[in-house]
Motif scaffolding. Structure first.
Motif, PDB file in Angstrom:
ATOM      1  N   PRO A 205      51.900  39.621  36.334  1.00 51.66           N
ATOM      2  CA  PRO A 205      52.729  39.408  37.532  1.00 51.66           C
ATOM      3  C   PRO A 205      53.734  38.277  37.378  1.00 51.66           C
ATOM      4  CG  PRO A 205      50.533  38.541  37.867  1.00 51.66           C
ATOM      5  CD  PRO A 205      50.511  39.250  36.560  1.00 51.66           C
ATOM      6  N   GLY A 206      53.359  37.181  36.728  1.00 54.60           N
ATOM      7  CA  GLY A 206      54.275  36.063  36.567  1.00 54.60           C
ATOM      8  C   GLY A 206      55.122  36.279  35.332  1.00 54.60           C
ATOM      9  N   ALA A 221      61.163  39.376  43.385  1.00 51.92           N
ATOM     10  CA  ALA A 221      61.107  40.788  43.780  1.00 51.92           C
ATOM     11  C   ALA A 221      59.671  41.235  44.000  1.00 51.92           C
ATOM     12  CB  ALA A 221      61.782  41.643  42.718  1.00 51.92           C
ATOM     13  N   MET A 222      58.768  40.786  43.172  1.00 46.60           N
ATOM     14  CA  MET A 222      57.362  41.173  43.291  1.00 46.60           C
ATOM     15  C   MET A 222      56.752  40.608  44.571  1.00 46.60           C
ATOM     16  SD  MET A 222      54.250  40.313  40.691  1.00 46.60           S
ATOM     17  CE  MET A 222      54.267  38.619  41.262  1.00 46.60           C
ATOM     18  N   SER A 223      57.062  39.359  44.888  1.00 43.36           N
ATOM     19  CA  SER A 223      56.510  38.744  46.092  1.00 43.36           C
ATOM     20  C   SER A 223      57.007  39.454  47.345  1.00 43.36           C
ATOM     21  CB  SER A 223      56.884  37.265  46.140  1.00 43.36           C
ATOM     22  OG  SER A 223      56.334  36.581  45.032  1.00 43.36           O
ATOM     23  N   ALA A 224      58.260  39.889  47.322  1.00 41.53           N
ATOM     24  CA  ALA A 224      58.803  40.586  48.487  1.00 41.53           C
ATOM     25  C   ALA A 224      58.172  41.966  48.647  1.00 41.53           C
ATOM     26  CB  ALA A 224      60.319  40.717  48.357  1.00 41.53           C
ATOM     27  N   ALA A 225      57.922  42.656  47.529  1.00 36.73           N
ATOM     28  CA  ALA A 225      57.382  44.017  47.596  1.00 36.73           C
ATOM     29  C   ALA A 225      55.874  44.041  47.806  1.00 36.73           C
ATOM     30  CB  ALA A 225      57.748  44.780  46.332  1.00 36.73           C
ATOM     31  N   ASP A 228      50.500  40.872  49.132  1.00 37.31           N
ATOM     32  CA  ASP A 228      49.135  40.688  48.619  1.00 37.31           C
ATOM     33  C   ASP A 228      49.134  41.036  47.131  1.00 37.31           C
ATOM     34  OD1 ASP A 228      46.460  40.659  47.982  1.00 37.31           O
ATOM     35  OD2 ASP A 228      45.824  41.852  49.711  1.00 37.31           O
ATOM     36  N   PRO A 229      48.736  40.114  46.240  1.00 38.19           N
ATOM     37  CA  PRO A 229      48.710  40.422  44.800  1.00 38.19           C
ATOM     38  C   PRO A 229      47.895  41.663  44.465  1.00 38.19           C
ATOM     39  CG  PRO A 229      48.402  38.073  45.163  1.00 38.19           C
ATOM     40  CD  PRO A 229      48.361  38.725  46.510  1.00 38.19           C
ATOM     41  N   ALA A 230      46.872  41.957  45.270  1.00 35.18           N
ATOM     42  CA  ALA A 230      46.073  43.155  45.000  1.00 35.18           C
ATOM     43  C   ALA A 230      46.907  44.420  45.107  1.00 35.18           C
ATOM     44  CB  ALA A 230      44.887  43.210  45.967  1.00 35.18           C
ATOM     45  N   ASP A 231      47.948  44.405  45.947  1.00 32.68           N
ATOM     46  CA  ASP A 231      48.812  45.577  46.063  1.00 32.68           C
ATOM     47  C   ASP A 231      49.619  45.784  44.787  1.00 32.68           C
ATOM     48  OD1 ASP A 231      47.888  45.918  48.646  1.00 32.68           O
ATOM     49  OD2 ASP A 231      49.532  44.767  49.544  1.00 32.68           O
ATOM     50  N   TRP A 232      50.059  44.682  44.165  1.00 31.56           N
ATOM     51  CA  TRP A 232      50.784  44.808  42.899  1.00 31.56           C
ATOM     52  C   TRP A 232      49.869  45.367  41.816  1.00 31.56           C
ATOM     53  CZ3 TRP A 232      50.047  42.831  37.997  1.00 31.56           C
ATOM     54  CH2 TRP A 232      51.105  42.997  37.092  1.00 31.56           C
ATOM     55  N   ILE A 233      48.629  44.902  41.780  1.00 26.18           N
ATOM     56  CA  ILE A 233      47.670  45.393  40.784  1.00 26.18           C
ATOM     57  C   ILE A 233      47.431  46.891  40.982  1.00 26.18           C
ATOM     58  CG2 ILE A 233      45.296  45.210  39.973  1.00 26.18           C
ATOM     59  CD1 ILE A 233      45.372  42.266  40.829  1.00 26.18           C
ATOM     60  N   GLY A 527      62.602  47.403  35.894  1.00 26.55           N
ATOM     61  CA  GLY A 527      63.651  46.403  35.890  1.00 26.55           C
ATOM     62  C   GLY A 527      63.214  45.125  36.573  1.00 26.55           C
ATOM     63  N   LEU A 528      64.107  44.159  36.628  1.00 22.70           N
ATOM     64  CA  LEU A 528      63.799  42.882  37.262  1.00 22.70           C
ATOM     65  C   LEU A 528      63.605  43.017  38.767  1.00 22.70           C
ATOM     66  CD1 LEU A 528      66.326  40.706  35.246  1.00 22.70           C
ATOM     67  CD2 LEU A 528      63.844  40.679  35.034  1.00 22.70           C
ATOM     68  N   ASP A 529      64.008  44.156  39.336  1.00 26.03           N
ATOM     69  CA  ASP A 529      63.776  44.427  40.760  1.00 26.03           C
ATOM     70  C   ASP A 529      62.484  45.204  40.986  1.00 26.03           C
ATOM     71  OD1 ASP A 529      64.510  46.793  39.606  1.00 26.03           O
ATOM     72  OD2 ASP A 529      66.130  47.260  41.019  1.00 26.03           O
ATOM     73  N   ASP A 530      61.671  45.368  39.958  1.00 27.38           N
ATOM     74  CA  ASP A 530      60.382  46.067  39.995  1.00 27.38           C
ATOM     75  C   ASP A 530      60.533  47.572  40.167  1.00 27.38           C
ATOM     76  OD1 ASP A 530      57.435  45.849  39.898  1.00 27.38           O
ATOM     77  OD2 ASP A 530      57.515  46.615  41.953  1.00 27.38           O
ATOM     78  N   GLN A 531      61.720  48.106  39.987  1.00 26.93           N
ATOM     79  CA  GLN A 531      61.920  49.547  40.064  1.00 26.93           C
ATOM     80  C   GLN A 531      61.829  50.157  38.665  1.00 26.93           C
ATOM     81  OE1 GLN A 531      62.140  51.266  43.021  1.00 26.93           O
ATOM     82  NE2 GLN A 531      61.635  49.203  43.763  1.00 26.93           N
TER      83      GLN A 531
END
Length: 558
Positions: A205-206, A221-225, A228-233, A527-531
């Motif tokens: 993530p970092g 971008a990750m923090s905005a999307a 909760d870090p669990a959602d990114w995982i 990408g850097l926008d997490d897309q």
């Protein structure tokens, strides 16, 4: 009464005192008791009459005198002698312990119960064993993903139909590598099934800080999307599984993902080794302190994961420098001869003056001996995957020596320009391995199977400079980038000595160059926008489904 008749009478009728009374008198005399008064003289007839009357008269009940434990009599079988209840119990227990003359008798007594203290000990130990077994089984069950209901191996692949290679009858407990019935090298999961490792590096993530702006574009971008870090995982796990990947490559934050993927940590023995008081970048592996450093690395990184079945294997390092271009030198021998006087490495190099290839072999032997033995002191189960060798600047002697120490030889097979290949060839001369599309030379020189530990493709339409390191090919757009992945990956799939392919990496590098090396390429699957780069990832899904031992990979449970 005659002498003969008198001898036929019992002792009591002959006027003789019973033996028990005589012993009692003797004990009383020995105890200084007052002697009993002598009985009055009676005639023989009166004495017989009185003794008969005494025998016929019932004796009043009285408490039995206390008899010492050592002198208590044991009741004989006819019951002619009276004993205390305690003596009777002991006699009965002794008789029950005797082997029966007829073992088939139905009324044979059962063995007496064990002493109370021993029974308590047996029950305690039994309960502890049961509790430990239940706890261990629960933890193991919770740590593994679902297995068996849909044919999925709990460590990654799913088989709609069994592969051509027969499955081994036994399970291993950890990842292994061997040849199948067709002579193809392949990994085996801890469950014993064939496994082709398809991985992505640096899944974390970092991400990198832009050295031009000092910010982390992807982090924002990750923090905005994903508040909760669990959602990114969860989202990342689903993405990688959908795209056909089953392994977290080097640099990934594998601890976040639990048992969803196989993973390959990197130990960095050489990368973190900085001998004190020496200038330049030459790391003296002959210094005795290098072995101490290796032991420290193992204690910190290997020991906590030494029994994790999801750990596929260990990378020792990431492309240690074998002297090519190091400290202005063109060989490792020159680099070591430039060390300060008295340095252990320089003393060794002095013995190889005029023999650069011989010194490379000696240095490689020292490097592998220290690092692999340090790992095996703590972990005898997991694979050792080599050191992520460079495709262009790895000496032949190093590859040969590695075959005696590693289980798999790993290579970063980045697609480079012709200019980069020509420049690399001038650094080491004939000592450098000739780069081939299918990496055959690395397999033949080492005698080990090969893992592609990193390769990538870049495109100019991503809006990134793609200038550092500047030696990689850059395609015009995402369509060409996806096509390059398909071509290169299929080449690796067709090589029977390659056991896996890892893509470098999950996220693009920042436009201002990452800290500290300035890398700025379109290397990510997102990408850097997490897309996601959907053209690339869609093609990856189709290509990965054609990997060896693969009839479609199950999406790991988030």
């Amino acid at each position: 009464m005659g002498r003969e008749a008198r001898h036929r009478l019992p002792k009591e009728l002959r006027g003789e005192r019973p033996r028990s009374e005589r012993r009692k008198s003797e004990r009383s005399a020995s105890g200084n008791a007052a002697p009993e008064p002598p009985a009055p003289e009676l005639s023989a007839i009166e004495r017989v009459r009185s003794e008969r009357l005494a025998l016929e008269r019932p004796e009043p009940e009285r408490a039995a005198p206390e008899i010492p434990r050592s002198e208590r009599p044991i009741r004989d079988r006819e019951g002619r002698q009276r004993v205390s209840p305690q003596s009777a119990f002991r006699e009965r227990a002794a008789l029950e312990r005797r082997p029966a003359s007829d073992p088939a008798r139905p009324d044979s007594p059962t063995p007496p119960p064990p002493p109370r203290r021993r029974r308590y000990l047996v029950w305690t130990v039994s309960l502890l064993i049961v509790a430990l077994t239940l706890t261990t089984g629960t933890l193991v069950a919770l740590s593994y993903t679902d297995s068996g209901r849909d044919g999925r191996d709990r460590f990654g692949p799913k088989f709609d139909t069994l592969p051509a290679a027969p499955l081994p009858s036994e399970t291993f407990g950890f990842y292994r590598v061997d040849k199948d019935a067709d002579g193809r090298w392949g990994l085996r999961t801890p469950d014993g099934r064939p496994f082709y490792s398809l991985g992505v590096d640096a899944v974390r993530p970092g991400e990198d800080t832009d050295r031009a702006t000092g910010t982390c574009t992807y982090c924002a971008a990750m923090s905005a999307a994903y508040p909760d870090p669990a959602d990114w995982i969860s989202a990342t796990t689903k993405r990688l599984g959908t795209w056909g990947f089953n392994t977290l490559g080097a640099g990934s934050d594998y601890a976040m993902f639990g048992p969803s993927f196989a993973y390959v940590p990197q130990l960095d023995f050489d990368g973190s080794w900085q001998p004190g008081g020496q200038s330049g970048t030459t790391h003296d592996w002959f210094d005795p302190a290098f072995a101490d450093h290796a032991a420290d690395v193992v204690r910190a990184k290997v020991a906590p994961l030494a029994v994790d079945p999801y750990l596929m294997g260990w990378y020792l390092d990431d492309k240690p420098n074998w002297g090519l271009g190091q400290s202005g030198s063109t060989t490792l021998l020159e680099a070591y001869l430039a060390l300060p006087d008295g340095a252990p490495g320089r003393l060794m190099a002095e013995q190889y003056r005029g023999d650069p290839q011989g010194f490379v072999r000696a240095a490689a032997r020292r490097y592998f001996e220290v690092t692999t033995r340090a790992v095996r002191q703590v972990d005898r189960h997991h694979l050792i995957l080599g050191f992520r060798a460079s495709l262009l600047s790895t000496p032949v002697e190093v590859v040969k020596e590695a075959g005696s120490w590693v289980d798999v030889f790993s290579v970063d097979a980045f697609q480079t320009t012709d200019e980069a290949k020509e420049f690399a060839a001038t650094l080491g001369g004939s000592s450098v391995v000739a780069a081939e599309p299918d990496l055959r030379a690395f397999h033949e020189l080492s005698g080990r199977p090969v893992l592609v530990s990193g390769f990538t493709a870049l495109a100019a339409d991503a809006g990134l400079p793609n200038t550092v390191p500047g030696a990689q090919l850059v395609d015009a757009g995402q369509n060409q980038r996806a096509e390059r992945y398909a071509q290169v990956a299929q080449t690796f799939f067709d090589a029977p000595w390659i056991v896996g392919v890892h893509w470098f990496r999950y996220v693009d590098q920042p436009a201002g160059g990452r800290t500290p090396d300035g890398a700025d390429g379109n290397v990510g699957v997102v990408g850097l926008d997490d897309q996601p780069w959907s053209v690339l990832t869609d093609r990856m899904s189709a290509v990965n489904a054609k990997a060896p031992y693969h009839d479609g990979y199950a999406t790991p449970t988030p």
